[in-house]
Design an enzyme around this catalytic site. Sequence first.
Site, PDB file in Angstrom:
ATOM      1  N   ALA A 190      -8.452 -39.466   2.903  1.00 20.74           N
ATOM      2  CA  ALA A 190      -8.321 -39.598   1.447  1.00 20.74           C
ATOM      3  C   ALA A 190      -8.873 -40.936   0.943  1.00 20.74           C
ATOM      4  CB  ALA A 190      -6.849 -39.473   1.040  1.00 20.74           C
ATOM      5  N   CYS A 191      -9.274 -41.810   1.852  1.00 18.87           N
ATOM      6  CA  CYS A 191      -9.745 -43.155   1.499  1.00 18.87           C
ATOM      7  C   CYS A 191     -11.271 -43.220   1.577  1.00 18.87           C
ATOM      8  CB  CYS A 191      -9.121 -44.167   2.462  1.00 18.87           C
ATOM      9  SG  CYS A 191      -9.804 -45.833   2.345  1.00 18.87           S
ATOM     10  N   GLY A 192     -11.908 -43.598   0.470  1.00 15.71           N
ATOM     11  CA  GLY A 192     -13.368 -43.708   0.441  1.00 15.71           C
ATOM     12  C   GLY A 192     -13.902 -44.730   1.426  1.00 15.71           C
TER      13      GLY A 192
END
Length: 140
Positions: A10-12
């Site tokens: 979920a983390c770019g």
Amino acid sequence: MDVVIYHNPACGTSRNALALIRHVGIEPHVIEYLKTPPSRAMITGLVKRMGVPLRSLLREKGTPFAELGLGDPGLTDDQLLDAIEAHPTLLNRPIVVSPLGVQLCRPSEAVLNILPAEGRKPFTKEDGEVVIDAEGRRVR
């Protein structure tokens, strides 16, 4: 080359680090650390190999950092590890382990510090930022 990434899809930043690892031709072992949190011993070992204080791996944004009072400089590493164990989201990401070192890869292009330099091809992050230019040179 054997590479491990403690990853949050979920983390770019984490996605970009993973993409960079794959971009240089390495398929890493991906550990989604929120599903499979590293043990206290593993975290302690990673911190030792990085040569940084445990506190430097704490994530504040989007975590219970403030509610738990983790900004208190008097807290011991054991207390911080207790908090991470109870709330794995407190562990910043991505952490990458390679034969060339262990690093918290923020920004994502920091992963290039512990990957082979030869054969780099152009790479652009999700947001359009160029990380490796057309000549295979790291931009920043």
